[in-house]
Design a protein around this motif. Structure first.
Motif, mmCIF file in Angstrom:
data_model
loop_
_atom_site.group_PDB
_atom_site.id
_atom_site.type_symbol
_atom_site.label_atom_id
_atom_site.label_comp_id
_atom_site.label_asym_id
_atom_site.label_seq_id
_atom_site.Cartn_x
_atom_site.Cartn_y
_atom_site.Cartn_z
ATOM 1 N N LEU A 73 0.821 -1.227 0.000
ATOM 2 C CA LEU A 73 0.000 0.000 0.000
ATOM 3 C C LEU A 73 0.850 1.270 0.000
ATOM 4 C CD1 LEU A 73 -2.772 -1.140 2.478
ATOM 5 C CD2 LEU A 73 -3.148 -0.387 0.116
ATOM 6 N N ARG A 74 2.143 1.158 0.293
ATOM 7 C CA ARG A 74 3.027 2.326 0.248
ATOM 8 C C ARG A 74 3.541 2.599 -1.159
ATOM 9 N NH1 ARG A 74 1.326 5.122 1.805
ATOM 10 N NH2 ARG A 74 3.084 6.532 1.566
ATOM 11 N N ALA A 75 3.200 1.760 -2.116
ATOM 12 C CA ALA A 75 3.612 2.019 -3.509
ATOM 13 C C ALA A 75 2.804 3.190 -4.055
ATOM 14 C CB ALA A 75 3.375 0.772 -4.354
ATOM 15 N N PRO A 76 3.400 3.994 -4.952
ATOM 16 C CA PRO A 76 2.651 5.114 -5.508
ATOM 17 C C PRO A 76 1.377 4.628 -6.211
ATOM 18 C CG PRO A 76 4.867 4.945 -6.498
ATOM 19 C CD PRO A 76 4.746 3.852 -5.498
ATOM 20 N N ASP A 77 0.310 5.371 -6.029
ATOM 21 C CA ASP A 77 -1.007 4.909 -6.496
ATOM 22 C C ASP A 77 -1.861 6.159 -6.760
ATOM 23 O OD1 ASP A 77 -3.516 3.801 -6.794
ATOM 24 O OD2 ASP A 77 -3.611 2.926 -4.782
ATOM 25 N N HIS A 78 -1.903 6.591 -8.008
ATOM 26 C CA HIS A 78 -2.620 7.806 -8.367
ATOM 27 C C HIS A 78 -4.098 7.710 -7.964
ATOM 28 C CE1 HIS A 78 -3.159 11.095 -11.712
ATOM 29 N NE2 HIS A 78 -3.624 11.478 -10.526
ATOM 30 N N ALA A 79 -4.539 8.690 -7.205
ATOM 31 C CA ALA A 79 -5.924 8.787 -6.707
ATOM 32 C C ALA A 79 -6.260 7.687 -5.688
ATOM 33 C CB ALA A 79 -6.941 8.794 -7.844
ATOM 34 N N GLU A 80 -5.219 7.002 -5.229
ATOM 35 C CA GLU A 80 -5.405 5.954 -4.212
ATOM 36 C C GLU A 80 -6.542 4.997 -4.562
ATOM 37 O OE1 GLU A 80 -3.871 7.521 -0.139
ATOM 38 O OE2 GLU A 80 -5.081 9.104 -1.049
ATOM 39 N N LEU A 81 -6.440 4.457 -5.754
ATOM 40 C CA LEU A 81 -7.487 3.538 -6.216
ATOM 41 C C LEU A 81 -7.300 2.124 -5.646
ATOM 42 C CD1 LEU A 81 -7.630 4.571 -9.997
ATOM 43 C CD2 LEU A 81 -9.110 5.338 -8.127
ATOM 44 N N VAL A 82 -6.079 1.826 -5.197
ATOM 45 C CA VAL A 82 -5.736 0.466 -4.742
ATOM 46 C C VAL A 82 -6.268 -0.553 -5.777
ATOM 47 C CG1 VAL A 82 -5.587 -1.090 -2.761
ATOM 48 C CG2 VAL A 82 -5.996 1.349 -2.392
ATOM 49 N N VAL B 281 -2.201 -12.454 -7.135
ATOM 50 C CA VAL B 281 -2.288 -11.004 -7.359
ATOM 51 C C VAL B 281 -3.387 -10.763 -8.389
ATOM 52 C CG1 VAL B 281 -1.050 -8.936 -8.115
ATOM 53 C CG2 VAL B 281 0.188 -10.763 -6.904
ATOM 54 N N VAL B 282 -4.388 -10.023 -7.966
ATOM 55 C CA VAL B 282 -5.541 -9.736 -8.822
ATOM 56 C C VAL B 282 -5.591 -8.227 -9.059
ATOM 57 C CG1 VAL B 282 -8.062 -9.761 -8.896
ATOM 58 C CG2 VAL B 282 -6.824 -11.744 -7.991
ATOM 59 N N ALA B 283 -5.633 -7.829 -10.327
ATOM 60 C CA ALA B 283 -5.711 -6.393 -10.652
ATOM 61 C C ALA B 283 -7.161 -6.025 -10.944
ATOM 62 C CB ALA B 283 -4.840 -6.077 -11.861
ATOM 63 N N GLY C 277 4.122 -1.612 -8.655
ATOM 64 C CA GLY C 277 4.778 -1.092 -7.452
ATOM 65 C C GLY C 277 4.360 -1.868 -6.217
ATOM 66 N N ALA C 278 3.090 -2.232 -6.178
ATOM 67 C CA ALA C 278 2.588 -2.986 -5.011
ATOM 68 C C ALA C 278 3.252 -4.357 -4.930
ATOM 69 C CB ALA C 278 1.065 -3.125 -5.107
ATOM 70 N N VAL C 279 3.375 -5.014 -6.071
ATOM 71 C CA VAL C 279 4.013 -6.344 -6.087
ATOM 72 C C VAL C 279 5.467 -6.229 -5.640
ATOM 73 C CG1 VAL C 279 4.801 -8.210 -7.616
ATOM 74 C CG2 VAL C 279 2.466 -7.320 -7.822
ATOM 75 N N ALA C 280 6.167 -5.199 -6.151
ATOM 76 C CA ALA C 280 7.578 -5.016 -5.787
ATOM 77 C C ALA C 280 7.722 -4.773 -4.286
ATOM 78 C CB ALA C 280 8.173 -3.862 -6.588
ATOM 79 N N ASN C 281 6.888 -3.897 -3.746
ATOM 80 C CA ASN C 281 6.973 -3.619 -2.302
ATOM 81 C C ASN C 281 6.630 -4.863 -1.479
ATOM 82 O OD1 ASN C 281 7.689 -1.009 -2.816
ATOM 83 N ND2 ASN C 281 5.988 -0.070 -1.712
ATOM 84 N N PHE C 282 5.641 -5.607 -1.942
ATOM 85 C CA PHE C 282 5.225 -6.833 -1.239
ATOM 86 C C PHE C 282 6.413 -7.799 -1.154
ATOM 87 C CE2 PHE C 282 3.179 -10.864 -0.518
ATOM 88 C CZ PHE C 282 1.940 -10.602 0.058
ATOM 89 N N LEU C 283 7.094 -7.986 -2.293
ATOM 90 C CA LEU C 283 8.236 -8.916 -2.325
ATOM 91 C C LEU C 283 9.414 -8.393 -1.505
ATOM 92 C CD1 LEU C 283 8.062 -10.011 -6.052
ATOM 93 C CD2 LEU C 283 8.079 -11.573 -4.095
ATOM 94 N N SER C 284 9.645 -7.084 -1.555
ATOM 95 C CA SER C 284 10.757 -6.531 -0.768
ATOM 96 C C SER C 284 10.475 -6.660 0.724
ATOM 97 C CB SER C 284 11.002 -5.062 -1.143
ATOM 98 O OG SER C 284 11.560 -5.004 -2.435
ATOM 99 N N ALA C 285 9.222 -6.463 1.118
ATOM 100 C CA ALA C 285 8.867 -6.632 2.533
ATOM 101 C C ALA C 285 9.058 -8.091 2.946
ATOM 102 C CB ALA C 285 7.431 -6.185 2.783
ATOM 103 N N ALA C 286 8.665 -9.016 2.064
ATOM 104 C CA ALA C 286 8.858 -10.440 2.373
ATOM 105 C C ALA C 286 10.337 -10.715 2.622
ATOM 106 C CB ALA C 286 8.341 -11.299 1.219
#
Ligand SMILES: Cc1cc2nc3c(=O)[nH]c(=O)nc-3n(C[C@H](O)[C@H](O)[C@H](O)COP(=O)(O)O)c2cc1C
Length: 192
Positions: free
Chosen positions: A38-47, A96-98, A118-127
């Motif tokens: 969720l800390r990945a950049p996300d225009h308009a916070e659409l998640v 991972v579902v978009a 970005g979310a996938v990358a952050n998820f893997l880096s956190a892991a």
């Protein structure tokens, strides 16, 4: 020695399912990975993504879907067994579902896809920072209608699966990566 955030980013390599053993991440660790996503950049916070956790008995259900898809694509019983094993082997798998809003008035689809990446990358880096290994995987399976329907609501896209577990060996090094200088380029305005 504690891993700094930069260490975590610079030392993450994928660890394939063959090299993932128990224990996999539990609820608290998966929550941290989702928070990092969720800390990945996300225009308009659409998640524009969801993570669906496959563990315990659900792995057998996913294995059955994978095996049926392999049979449907003429991989035969050997292929079906291999694909079933791909579902069963990782201690935890996260689909991972978009959910891309193609008609969004402000955020075009490519920006939403960038948020998913970005979310996938952050998820893997956190892991990795938490001591787990993981790898994002997809393949033709993601387009199998029965598999896609099992993971997605209408309008969503199955991107793939993140296999997660404890790494049984050190991940491969950065041999395949280009020198950062190749992608870091000083820009100058075009000559008039
Ligand atoms: C959406 C997506 C799907 C992927 N699918 C596969 C796949 O099916 N098989 C595979 O070997 N690598 C796949 N990859 C690439 C690996 O996850 C990994 O990033 C790549 O092997 C590079 O390794 P590294 O993460 O250690 O740099 C995929 C990556 C992404 C982002």
């Amino acid at each position: 020695m504690t891993m700094t955030p930069l260490d975590a980013l610079l030392t993450r390599y994928s660890v394939g399912p063959k090299h993932l053993v128990e224990p996999g991440p539990g609820d608290a660790e998966l929550t941290l990975m989702a928070q990092a996503a969720l800390r990945a950049p996300d225009h308009a916070e659409l998640v524009p993504y969801r993570f669906k956790v496959v563990r315990g008995d659900s792995k057998r259900g996913m294995a059955a879907l994978f095996a049926d898809a392999a049979r449907a694509s003429a991989k035969g019983e050997e292929g079906a067994a291999l694909d079933a094993e791909r579902a069963l082997r990782p201690p935890v798998t996260v689909a991972v579902v978009a959910r891309i809003d193609l008609g969004h008035p402000l955020v075009p689809a490519h920006e939403q896809w960038a948020a998913v990446g970005g979310a996938v990358a952050n998820f893997l880096s956190a892991a990795h920072a938490l001591g787990f290994g993981g790898k994002m995987l997809s393949g033709a399976k993601v387009r199998n209608p029965a598999i896609a329907a099992a993971f997605c609501e209408p309008g969503e896209t199955l991107v793939g699966w993140i296999a997660l577990g404890t790494p049984a060996r050190r991940a491969a090094g950065p041999a395949r990566k280009p020198d950062p200088g190749q992608l870091l380029i000083d820009w100058h305005p075009p000559c008039k």
